[in-house]
Design a protein around this motif. Structure first.
Motif, PDB file in Angstrom:
ATOM      1  N   ILE A 212       0.841  -1.205   0.000  1.00  0.00           N
ATOM      2  CA  ILE A 212       0.000   0.000   0.000  1.00  0.00           C
ATOM      3  C   ILE A 212       0.870   1.247   0.000  1.00  0.00           C
ATOM      4  O   ILE A 212       0.609   2.209  -0.742  1.00  0.00           O
ATOM      5  N   TRP A 213       1.928   1.239   0.810  1.00  0.00           N
ATOM      6  CA  TRP A 213       2.832   2.389   0.841  1.00  0.00           C
ATOM      7  C   TRP A 213       3.515   2.584  -0.508  1.00  0.00           C
ATOM      8  O   TRP A 213       3.734   3.721  -0.944  1.00  0.00           O
ATOM      9  N   LEU A 214       3.874   1.490  -1.175  1.00  0.00           N
ATOM     10  CA  LEU A 214       4.487   1.595  -2.506  1.00  0.00           C
ATOM     11  C   LEU A 214       3.540   2.312  -3.472  1.00  0.00           C
ATOM     12  O   LEU A 214       3.927   3.250  -4.169  1.00  0.00           O
ATOM     13  N   CYS A 215       2.301   1.857  -3.522  1.00  0.00           N
ATOM     14  CA  CYS A 215       1.308   2.454  -4.427  1.00  0.00           C
ATOM     15  C   CYS A 215       1.060   3.916  -4.071  1.00  0.00           C
ATOM     16  O   CYS A 215       0.948   4.780  -4.956  1.00  0.00           O
ATOM     17  N   CYS A 216       0.988   4.191  -2.782  1.00  0.00           N
ATOM     18  CA  CYS A 216       0.689   5.539  -2.306  1.00  0.00           C
ATOM     19  C   CYS A 216       1.787   6.523  -2.715  1.00  0.00           C
ATOM     20  O   CYS A 216       1.515   7.586  -3.282  1.00  0.00           O
ATOM     21  N   ALA A 217       3.036   6.175  -2.428  1.00  0.00           N
ATOM     22  CA  ALA A 217       4.154   7.062  -2.754  1.00  0.00           C
ATOM     23  C   ALA A 217       4.313   7.225  -4.265  1.00  0.00           C
ATOM     24  O   ALA A 217       4.601   8.318  -4.754  1.00  0.00           O
ATOM     25  N   HIS A 218       4.131   6.139  -4.992  1.00  0.00           N
ATOM     26  CA  HIS A 218       4.268   6.191  -6.449  1.00  0.00           C
ATOM     27  C   HIS A 218       3.257   7.176  -7.040  1.00  0.00           C
ATOM     28  O   HIS A 218       3.617   8.016  -7.880  1.00  0.00           O
ATOM     29  N   THR A 219       2.028   7.106  -6.578  1.00  0.00           N
ATOM     30  CA  THR A 219       0.987   8.001  -7.093  1.00  0.00           C
ATOM     31  C   THR A 219       1.243   9.437  -6.672  1.00  0.00           C
ATOM     32  O   THR A 219       1.154  10.367  -7.485  1.00  0.00           O
ATOM     33  N   PHE A 220       1.576   9.641  -5.398  1.00  0.00           N
ATOM     34  CA  PHE A 220       1.762  11.000  -4.872  1.00  0.00           C
ATOM     35  C   PHE A 220       2.911  11.722  -5.566  1.00  0.00           C
ATOM     36  O   PHE A 220       2.758  12.845  -6.051  1.00  0.00           O
ATOM     37  N   PHE A 221       4.079  11.090  -5.629  1.00  0.00           N
ATOM     38  CA  PHE A 221       5.232  11.759  -6.222  1.00  0.00           C
ATOM     39  C   PHE A 221       5.096  11.878  -7.731  1.00  0.00           C
ATOM     40  O   PHE A 221       5.622  12.822  -8.336  1.00  0.00           O
ATOM     41  N   GLY A 222       4.378  10.951  -8.350  1.00  0.00           N
ATOM     42  CA  GLY A 222       4.141  11.069  -9.777  1.00  0.00           C
ATOM     43  C   GLY A 222       3.270  12.274 -10.108  1.00  0.00           C
ATOM     44  O   GLY A 222       3.591  13.065 -10.998  1.00  0.00           O
ATOM     45  N   ILE A 223       2.173  12.430  -9.371  1.00  0.00           N
ATOM     46  CA  ILE A 223       1.304  13.588  -9.603  1.00  0.00           C
ATOM     47  C   ILE A 223       2.037  14.881  -9.276  1.00  0.00           C
ATOM     48  O   ILE A 223       1.888  15.899  -9.967  1.00  0.00           O
ATOM     49  N   ASN A 224       2.853  14.854  -8.223  1.00  0.00           N
ATOM     50  CA  ASN A 224       3.595  16.050  -7.815  1.00  0.00           C
ATOM     51  C   ASN A 224       4.489  16.560  -8.940  1.00  0.00           C
ATOM     52  O   ASN A 224       4.635  17.773  -9.132  1.00  0.00           O
ATOM     53  N   GLN A 225       5.084  15.644  -9.707  1.00  0.00           N
ATOM     54  CA  GLN A 225       5.932  16.074 -10.815  1.00  0.00           C
ATOM     55  C   GLN A 225       5.112  16.582 -11.990  1.00  0.00           C
ATOM     56  O   GLN A 225       5.554  17.463 -12.726  1.00  0.00           O
ATOM     57  N   TYR A 226       3.898  16.050 -12.169  1.00  0.00           N
ATOM     58  CA  TYR A 226       3.049  16.546 -13.247  1.00  0.00           C
ATOM     59  C   TYR A 226       2.585  17.978 -13.002  1.00  0.00           C
ATOM     60  O   TYR A 226       2.343  18.734 -13.944  1.00  0.00           O
ATOM     61  N   ILE A 227       2.467  18.351 -11.717  1.00  0.00           N
ATOM     62  CA  ILE A 227       2.072  19.732 -11.402  1.00  0.00           C
ATOM     63  C   ILE A 227       3.041  20.720 -12.036  1.00  0.00           C
ATOM     64  O   ILE A 227       2.655  21.768 -12.558  1.00  0.00           O
ATOM     65  N   GLY A 228       4.331  20.391 -11.979  1.00  0.00           N
ATOM     66  CA  GLY A 228       5.339  21.270 -12.553  1.00  0.00           C
ATOM     67  C   GLY A 228       5.317  21.312 -14.070  1.00  0.00           C
ATOM     68  O   GLY A 228       5.924  22.196 -14.677  1.00  0.00           O
ATOM     69  N   ARG A 229       4.625  20.378 -14.726  1.00  0.00           N
ATOM     70  CA  ARG A 229       4.579  20.319 -16.178  1.00  0.00           C
ATOM     71  C   ARG A 229       3.290  20.911 -16.755  1.00  0.00           C
ATOM     72  O   ARG A 229       3.140  20.981 -17.969  1.00  0.00           O
ATOM     73  N   LEU A 230       2.360  21.281 -15.887  1.00  0.00           N
ATOM     74  CA  LEU A 230       1.123  21.856 -16.383  1.00  0.00           C
ATOM     75  C   LEU A 230       1.385  23.200 -17.050  1.00  0.00           C
ATOM     76  O   LEU A 230       2.347  23.898 -16.726  1.00  0.00           O
ATOM     77  N   GLN A 231       0.517  23.568 -17.972  1.00  0.00           N
ATOM     78  CA  GLN A 231       0.653  24.855 -18.629  1.00  0.00           C
ATOM     79  C   GLN A 231       0.475  25.980 -17.619  1.00  0.00           C
ATOM     80  O   GLN A 231      -0.222  25.851 -16.627  1.00  0.00           O
TER      81      GLN A 231
END
Length: 494
Positions: free
Chosen positions: A301-320
């Motif tokens: 569960i922690w693996l899935c949680c961190a993977h999703t959180f940090f992945g979305i966090n990096q997409y924030i920086g790529r938004l227009q």
């Protein structure tokens, strides 16, 4: 009388002294929180114009030996200083992931230190190391040096996240525990909100590292200010020290001190001496059936949680749009997330609230895939909703995990789970950089839904007393099973 009741009875659920220690630890955590959120400023995906002959000043052209970087947002970053573009782009992902590798190592190292030698020494070592290595990273002259520093920064981050959380959880009473997930995250939210403002005025990654580390050198004074966890002292059989500390805290909180020794002894010392003979270790996570099952489920569960959180966090920086505005909006959006976490901890069962958070993240990401990118506002909203879902699930899984495991292996169990979380965080940048956006988003969404499904197999822990030993945990689960069986049969006997 059980352990949590003893501590709450003797020193109060949230007295003046506990709040003072909580304040010190929250302030000391700021360098750690900055390192968790600064990746979009120190390791961005830089825009550039290629000045190579034949490139015709094309934007983001590869291969390129003479790039001219866009400095309108960030004047100097790790990516631009060492030209981490084109065939070196994977080094930027490595630089991001080195933090996660370090957190993985730190979770194991500090988890053992905390359970074996005490919560206090582990917290102080992690907080001090964080300041030191972040400052050192600003002075390096080669990328490999930065990567090494990034690893040791991660080691300290892992220790800070784990040990500071546990010492706070163990210092407060059971009835105050639902408020702690939200309060503990205040340092993260404040640092997240202030980071884009600091980065906006500095615009240089080295200056950013120095400003977010050196001012916190005062954590060295915490040796004289932070106490040991009374719960850990009790579990280790250090009765005299536990009574002295509880008496000291009780005085600070204006609580009666006459019956502290008798209360402690009557509550659990005799049983504890019979049950605990040796120091616990990571092997104890796999010796008994219930603990083993919980360990494996929580880890994934922690693996899935961190993977999703940090992945979305990096997409924030790529938004227009402006990167500083996007990060500030992302940070602001987490404020209602804290409120939701507290409300969920107070009024919902643990499993219900955690499953809901994961589901919100998964569904919002699926919608993110199908919404046209021309709808800039809608995509930003969906990304932020996904961020809130992933963030609240991360916050809640910390509390949930700490309640599932007993004191003797609590830090070790969470350290082990954090290892898997770091693996999830490590692969997140590589998933982001797959090149096919809908594939990356789908992976994040599926893993979030997997985490929600696995929570079904964990016990409910709301309003339960924190147990001390593995034996207590195993016996309590057996008793709960018998009680549930008897209750289910009761209507048929009437």
């Amino acid at each position: 009388m059980e352990v949590e009741d003893v501590i709450e009875t003797t020193i109060g659920r949230s007295g003046r002294y506990q709040l003072w220690i909580f304040f010190l630890i929250s302030i000391g955590r700021f360098p750690t929180e900055y390192q968790l959120t600064n990746v979009v400023f120190i390791l961005p995906n830089p825009e550039y114009v290629c000045k190579d002959e034949g490139a015709n000043n094309a934007s983001n052209f590869c291969p390129c030996n003479n790039p001219e970087y866009d400095t309108s947002n960030v004047m100097n970053s790790v990516s631009s200083e060492w030209d981490l573009i084109c065939d070196k782009r994977h080094l930027a992902s490595l630089g991001q992931s080195m933090l996660q590798i370090g957190i993985l190592a730190g979770s194991i190292f500090y988890g053992h230190i905390s359970d074996r030698y005490g919560r206090k020494i582990a917290c102080l070592l992690a907080l001090t190391a964080e300041v030191f290595f972040v400052a050192i990273s600003a002075a390096v002259t080669e990328f490999w040096m930065f990567a090494v520093c990034r690893f040791f920064i991660g080691v300290a981050v892992g220790g800070t996240m784990l040990c500071c959380y546990i010492i706070v959880i163990e210092l407060f009473g059971k009835s105050f525990r639902p408020y702690l997930p939200g309060l503990i995250e205040m340092s993260y939210i404040i640092s997240y909100l202030s980071l884009p403002l600091i980065a906006y005025f500095l615009r240089d990654w080295k200056h950013l590292q120095l400003v977010t580390s050196l001012p916190w050198v005062f954590v060295l004074l915490y040796y004289y200010l932070i106490p040991e966890s009374p719960r850990w002292l009790i579990t280790m059989g250090r009765k005299k020290e536990a009574i002295e500390l509880l008496t000291f805290i009780a005085k600070k909180n204006n609580m009666p001190i006459e019956d502290i020794e008798a209360t402690v002894v009557r509550g659990y010392m005799a049983a504890l001496h019979e049950e605990r003979k040796e120091h616990a270790s990571y092997l104890d996570l796999f010796k008994t059936p219930k603990i083993r099952r919980y360990t494996l489920i929580i880890a994934f569960i922690w693996l899935c949680c961190a993977h999703t959180f940090f992945g979305i966090n990096q997409y924030i920086g790529r938004l227009q749009g402006n990167i500083y505005v996007n990060v500030a909006l992302s940070a602001t959006s987490l404020i209602p997330g804290i409120v939701l976490v507290v409300l969920a901890s107070l009024y919902l069962k643990r499993k219900t609230s955690v499953i809901t958070s994961f589901s919100v993240a998964a569904i919002s990401l699926l919608l993110f895939i199908v919404i046209p990118r021309s709808l800039e506002t809608v995509t930003r909203v969906l990304a932020i909703i996904g961020m809130i879902g992933a963030y609240t699930s991360f916050v809640q899984i910390y509390l949930y995990s700490s309640e599932i495991f007993p004191t003797v292996i609590r830090n070790s169990a969470m350290g082990f789970a954090s290892v898997f979380a770091r693996f999830g965080g490590f692969i997140a940048p590589f998933v982001v950089n797959i090149g096919v956006e809908w594939v990356s988003i789908l992976i994040f969404s599926v893993l979030a839904m997997c985490a929600a499904s696995l929570c079904i197999f964990l016990p409910e822990t709301k309003e339960t007393v924190l147990l001390n030993t593995i034996e207590q945990t195993e016996n309590k689960n057996e008793l709960d099973h018998r009680e549930n069986t008897e209750n289910s049969k009761a209507p048929n006997t009437n």
